[in-house]
Design a protein around this motif. Structure first.
Motif, PDB file in Angstrom:
ATOM      1  N   ALA A 194      14.258  -3.730   7.897  1.00  0.00           N
ATOM      2  CA  ALA A 194      13.682  -2.565   8.584  1.00  0.00           C
ATOM      3  C   ALA A 194      14.243  -2.428   9.990  1.00  0.00           C
ATOM      4  CB  ALA A 194      12.160  -2.687   8.620  1.00  0.00           C
ATOM      5  N   LEU A 195      14.420  -3.562  10.696  1.00  0.00           N
ATOM      6  CA  LEU A 195      15.013  -3.518  12.033  1.00  0.00           C
ATOM      7  C   LEU A 195      16.450  -3.011  11.978  1.00  0.00           C
ATOM      8  CD1 LEU A 195      13.668  -6.845  13.583  1.00  0.00           C
ATOM      9  CD2 LEU A 195      13.211  -4.535  14.437  1.00  0.00           C
ATOM     10  N   PHE A 196      17.190  -3.462  10.976  1.00  0.00           N
ATOM     11  CA  PHE A 196      18.575  -3.020  10.817  1.00  0.00           C
ATOM     12  C   PHE A 196      18.635  -1.502  10.649  1.00  0.00           C
ATOM     13  CE2 PHE A 196      22.420  -2.093   8.445  1.00  0.00           C
ATOM     14  CZ  PHE A 196      23.375  -2.902   9.047  1.00  0.00           C
ATOM     15  N   TYR A 197      17.805  -0.969   9.777  1.00  0.00           N
ATOM     16  CA  TYR A 197      17.774   0.484   9.574  1.00  0.00           C
ATOM     17  C   TYR A 197      17.271   1.199  10.822  1.00  0.00           C
ATOM     18  CZ  TYR A 197      18.948   0.952   4.604  1.00  0.00           C
ATOM     19  OH  TYR A 197      19.616   0.992   3.403  1.00  0.00           O
ATOM     20  N   LEU A 198      16.282   0.615  11.491  1.00  0.00           N
ATOM     21  CA  LEU A 198      15.706   1.248  12.683  1.00  0.00           C
ATOM     22  C   LEU A 198      16.762   1.397  13.774  1.00  0.00           C
ATOM     23  CD1 LEU A 198      13.165   2.317  14.123  1.00  0.00           C
ATOM     24  CD2 LEU A 198      12.720  -0.032  14.878  1.00  0.00           C
TER      25      LEU A 198
ATOM     26  N   PHE B 293      10.675   3.900   9.613  1.00  0.00           N
ATOM     27  CA  PHE B 293      11.041   2.483   9.661  1.00  0.00           C
ATOM     28  C   PHE B 293      10.213   1.713  10.685  1.00  0.00           C
ATOM     29  CE2 PHE B 293      14.918   4.189   7.651  1.00  0.00           C
ATOM     30  CZ  PHE B 293      14.886   3.394   6.510  1.00  0.00           C
ATOM     31  N   LEU B 294       9.734   2.407  11.717  1.00  0.00           N
ATOM     32  CA  LEU B 294       8.797   1.754  12.628  1.00  0.00           C
ATOM     33  C   LEU B 294       7.489   1.453  11.909  1.00  0.00           C
ATOM     34  CD1 LEU B 294       8.437   0.813  15.546  1.00  0.00           C
ATOM     35  CD2 LEU B 294       7.538   3.070  16.108  1.00  0.00           C
TER      36      LEU B 294
ATOM     37  N   ASN C  37       0.821  -1.210   0.000  1.00  0.00           N
ATOM     38  CA  ASN C  37       0.000   0.000   0.000  1.00  0.00           C
ATOM     39  C   ASN C  37       0.854   1.259   0.000  1.00  0.00           C
ATOM     40  OD1 ASN C  37      -1.536  -2.248   1.567  1.00  0.00           O
ATOM     41  ND2 ASN C  37      -3.140  -0.849   0.909  1.00  0.00           N
ATOM     42  N   VAL C  38       2.026   1.167   0.607  1.00  0.00           N
ATOM     43  CA  VAL C  38       2.884   2.342   0.762  1.00  0.00           C
ATOM     44  C   VAL C  38       3.892   2.441  -0.368  1.00  0.00           C
ATOM     45  CG1 VAL C  38       4.610   3.438   2.248  1.00  0.00           C
ATOM     46  CG2 VAL C  38       2.587   2.367   3.255  1.00  0.00           C
ATOM     47  N   TRP C  39       4.528   1.314  -0.744  1.00  0.00           N
ATOM     48  CA  TRP C  39       5.629   1.454  -1.685  1.00  0.00           C
ATOM     49  C   TRP C  39       5.321   0.937  -3.081  1.00  0.00           C
ATOM     50  CZ3 TRP C  39       9.564  -2.080   1.270  1.00  0.00           C
ATOM     51  CH2 TRP C  39       9.318  -3.408   1.004  1.00  0.00           C
ATOM     52  N   ARG C  40       4.131   0.429  -3.313  1.00  0.00           N
ATOM     53  CA  ARG C  40       3.804  -0.065  -4.647  1.00  0.00           C
ATOM     54  C   ARG C  40       2.677   0.725  -5.301  1.00  0.00           C
ATOM     55  NH1 ARG C  40       4.518  -3.197  -9.229  1.00  0.00           N
ATOM     56  NH2 ARG C  40       2.596  -4.125  -9.923  1.00  0.00           N
ATOM     57  N   PHE C  41       1.538   0.855  -4.603  1.00  0.00           N
ATOM     58  CA  PHE C  41       0.373   1.485  -5.212  1.00  0.00           C
ATOM     59  C   PHE C  41       0.642   2.923  -5.657  1.00  0.00           C
ATOM     60  CE2 PHE C  41      -3.428   4.064  -5.086  1.00  0.00           C
ATOM     61  CZ  PHE C  41      -4.304   3.347  -5.886  1.00  0.00           C
ATOM     62  N   PRO C  42       1.247   3.788  -4.829  1.00  0.00           N
ATOM     63  CA  PRO C  42       1.454   5.169  -5.284  1.00  0.00           C
ATOM     64  C   PRO C  42       2.265   5.241  -6.577  1.00  0.00           C
ATOM     65  CG  PRO C  42       1.807   5.005  -2.920  1.00  0.00           C
ATOM     66  CD  PRO C  42       1.680   3.605  -3.430  1.00  0.00           C
TER      67      PRO C  42
ATOM     68  N   LEU D  56      12.271   2.569  -3.045  1.00  0.00           N
ATOM     69  CA  LEU D  56      11.603   3.651  -2.328  1.00  0.00           C
ATOM     70  C   LEU D  56      11.867   3.553  -0.832  1.00  0.00           C
ATOM     71  CD1 LEU D  56       9.539   5.987  -2.074  1.00  0.00           C
ATOM     72  CD2 LEU D  56       7.756   4.242  -1.969  1.00  0.00           C
ATOM     73  N   ALA D  57      11.685   2.358  -0.264  1.00  0.00           N
ATOM     74  CA  ALA D  57      11.731   2.207   1.190  1.00  0.00           C
ATOM     75  C   ALA D  57      13.127   2.355   1.765  1.00  0.00           C
ATOM     76  CB  ALA D  57      11.152   0.853   1.585  1.00  0.00           C
ATOM     77  N   PHE D  58      14.163   1.919   1.034  1.00  0.00           N
ATOM     78  CA  PHE D  58      15.488   1.883   1.620  1.00  0.00           C
ATOM     79  C   PHE D  58      16.516   2.773   0.918  1.00  0.00           C
ATOM     80  CE2 PHE D  58      13.522  -2.169   2.811  1.00  0.00           C
ATOM     81  CZ  PHE D  58      13.653  -2.086   4.192  1.00  0.00           C
ATOM     82  N   ILE D  59      16.108   3.468  -0.133  1.00  0.00           N
ATOM     83  CA  ILE D  59      17.042   4.392  -0.792  1.00  0.00           C
ATOM     84  C   ILE D  59      16.422   5.781  -0.938  1.00  0.00           C
ATOM     85  CG2 ILE D  59      18.386   4.853  -2.871  1.00  0.00           C
ATOM     86  CD1 ILE D  59      18.683   1.887  -3.285  1.00  0.00           C
TER      87      ILE D  59
END
Length: 630
Positions: A135-139, A406-407, A53-58, A383-386
């Motif tokens: 996501a935990l690693f980045y958080l 990231f949370l 919903n966040v990183w694909r649909f838009p 999108l999410a990690f770069i």
């Protein structure tokens, strides 16, 4: 004859045979139910509202004509998504069984439909949680005084690294290569995250610090083509993700129903906060206009319709057995029809709302770097990690906004993950209730340990190749469309659309919208078959997937074939048995057992099917007793 919502037929309960009544009571006592409707709704929302919903649909909306994309999207939603979503949920509630035994109960010959969906769930349980480990690693790294992905002064950086904001803010360099900020979008929806330029080797002449952090610090990619050694810190993050997942569901719906109060609602708070911040930034209007700008010419492209269809299928988690499992914990008379309509609308509204959040921030990024939006818009992991971490680093207090982002990613993926594990545990428990129902905690622990071990190859130095392959060919659009065709055909043409409609009426107290019947009969299977055919004839080959080694050419077809062959294998096994292969279970309650299973335009297409054990209605039983002189 008076019909009632909770009894199906007046006085029907009183006339139910004692043996059957006792059996029904024992089953309901042995199997858990949701404590209330809210727990069911939040669990369903947590499953269907995820990272896609966040990183694909838009991005799909921007790529496929902006606001025009809503036309094919809602066509697929109303004629494919909602009918199958409701079918699977109602099937689980009606049978009170998981994803495999529910199909065995209504039509033993097609038990393989349920098995195929559980293979998809196994795929998801193994590799989807890797995203949570990332996501935990980045958080954990959001708490540095300087965010580590914003600097080129670290041991993992190369001589090609450039701090883009410091070098290019306010200066647009036409000769710069910005392709790392976007990627060719994948074809397969909610769980799909494809990779293109961000995972190619060797790196570009000029690479961003965010890209180098992704490639050289977290993934630690190698160019050998093999898997290489395990990244120990990622392994610990993966272990932590599984520990969290286990304690969310180890007690069954007793814990799952409580955990979702937080995991399903907190991401909305995060989205709301990010939205308020995003729309108040300079350049936000430019980003939102790119997101929604209508391009009517896009409607003539078959790819746009294919993107819309596969997005709906993945976003709504259909054909994975998850909806059936969650529905099976409902009380028999729960109004699942209204629930499903509300959940589907919530899911689509969340996707649209997330677009405003994402593109307002990306618009700000384009404004700050003086770049066109075409070079900023991206999808998936890009999108999410770069791209998004790059945009957030431009905000005041970037650590705070990075923690929130990231949370949100973690929680969006977490409830989808543990509901998938719940689905598999439910399916196995219902297959062997006498053995596993009292050992549920051990079963869930076993699933967690096995999936954790199977997930370790995905966090090796070459694991991103395996991840890309599994993501593309495991829960692929081809598999889901194939299963969807069989689901609708079995329910509508074998079990009988009229009979299933009667079952739903008995549960919820009224007949649903009649269009659903014709969707199951004609519209949904035809659309799914057409989309499936287009996918097969398109460029769906291993060679079209970027950055995968040569060994993937042999492995990829197996991932696609394994779920599909489950259906014919179980069909042939049932044919060899040759007894009651299309007769539903005797303990399924039938509202009108003497009515035709399928009628079209007042013509009987499929005649009634009676089992000598199926419960007779009050009038029939009274006539039997009267004629026998009782």
């Amino acid at each position: 004859m008076e019909e009632t919502r909770d009894g199906g037929i007046a006085d029907g309960e009183a006339m139910e045979p004692e043996a059957q009544k006792g059996s029904t009571e024992s089953i309901s006592e042995a199997r858990e139910k949701w404590a209330n409707k809210t727990e069911f709704l939040l669990s369903m929302a947590g499953e269907i509202i995820g990272l896609g919903n966040v990183w694909r649909f838009p991005y799909l909306c921007y790529k496929n004509g902006g606001g025009v994309f809503f036309i094919p999207y809602f066509i697929f939603l109303f004629f494919c998504g909602i009918p199958i979503f409701f079918l699977e949920t109602a099937l689980g509630q009606y049978t009170s069984e998981g994803g495999i035994t529910a199909w065995r109960k209504i039509c033993p010959m097609f038990e393989g439909v349920g098995v195929a969906s559980q293979v998809i769930v196994i795929y998801l349980n193994i590799y989807y949680i890797v995203v949570l480990a990332w996501a935990l690693f980045y958080l954990f790294n959001c708490f540095w005084s300087t965010l580590p992905w914003t600097s080129c002064d670290n041991y993992w950086n190369t001589v090609n690294c450039q701090n883009i904001s410091a070098t290019y803010t306010g200066v647009h360099r036409p000769d710069s290569d910005w392709s790392f900020l976007y990627n060719e979008t994948d074809r397969f929806g909610d769980y799909s995250m494809s990779f293109q330029n961000e995972s190619e080797w060797p790196p570009f002449k000029v690479t961003s610090s965010e890209q180098e952090y992704w490639l050289h610090r977290m993934l630690r990619m190698t160019d050998s083509g093999g898997l290489g050694s395990i990244n120990a810190d990622l392994a610990m993050c993966l272990l932590l993700a599984w520990v969290i997942c286990y304690f969310c569901i180890f007690k069954g719906v007793k814990t799952t129903g409580k955990v979702v109060y937080f995991t399903a609602t907190f991401p909305y708070l995060m989205l709301f906060i990010l939205c308020i911040r995003g729309v108040t930034l300079p350049g936000a209007a430019t980003g939102i206009s790119y997101y929604l700008y209508p391009d009517i010419s896009k409607l003539s492209s078959p790819d746009v319709w294919c993107d819309a269809g596969t997005q709906v299928f993945f976003s709504y988690a259909v054909c994975q057995g998850v909806l059936t499992a969650l529905g099976s914990y409902n009380k028999y008379n729960n109004d699942c029809y209204k629930d499903c309509i509300a959940l589907c609308l919530l899911n689509s509204c969340t996707s649209i709302f997330a677009g405003f959040v994402v593109f307002s921030i990306l618009g700000f990024m384009a404004h700050q770097l003086d770049l066109p939006m075409e070079d900023i818009a991206s999808s998936g992991v890009g999108l999410a990690f770069i791209a998004y971490p790059r945009a957030i680093s431009l905000l005041p207090g970037p650590q705070f906004w990075s923690v929130l982002f990231f949370l949100m990613v973690l929680l969006l993926g977490l409830d989808s993950q543990f509901v998938c594990v719940e689905s598999l545990a439910t399916a196995l428990t219902d297959l062997f209730p006498g053995v596993l129902r009292k050992r549920r905690e051990v079963l869930v622990l076993g699933i967690a340990i096995i999936c954790f071990l199977l997930g370790l190859p995905f966090i090796t130095k070459g694991g991103i190749h395996l991840f890309t392959l599994m993501d593309t060919y495991g829960p692929s659009g081809i598999n889901l469309l194939f299963i969807a065709c069989f689901e609708t055909i079995v329910v509508a043409w074998v079990y009988g659309a009229n009979r299933f409609y009667d079952n739903i009426e008995d549960m919820i107290g009224y007949a649903p919208f009649i269009v659903l019947k014709y969707c199951w009969l004609f519209i949904t299977p035809l659309i799914c078959a057409a989309t499936l055919l287009y996918s097969l004839l398109g460029s769906n080959s291993v060679s079209s997937v970027q950055s995968v080694p040569n060994w993937s050419y042999k492995f990829a077809p197996l991932l696609t074939v394994i779920p599909m062959v489950c259906i014919p294998i179980f069909l042939f096994v049932s044919l060899r048995r040759g007894r009651d292969i299309i007769t539903p279970s005797s303990d399924l309650k039938q509202l009108r057992p003497n009515s035709p299973r399928l009628t079209l335009f007042n013509c009987v297409i499929i005649k009634p099917q009676r089992s000598r054990h199926i419960q007779e209605d009050g009038a029939e039983k009274a006539n039997t007793e009267h004629s026998s002189g009782v």
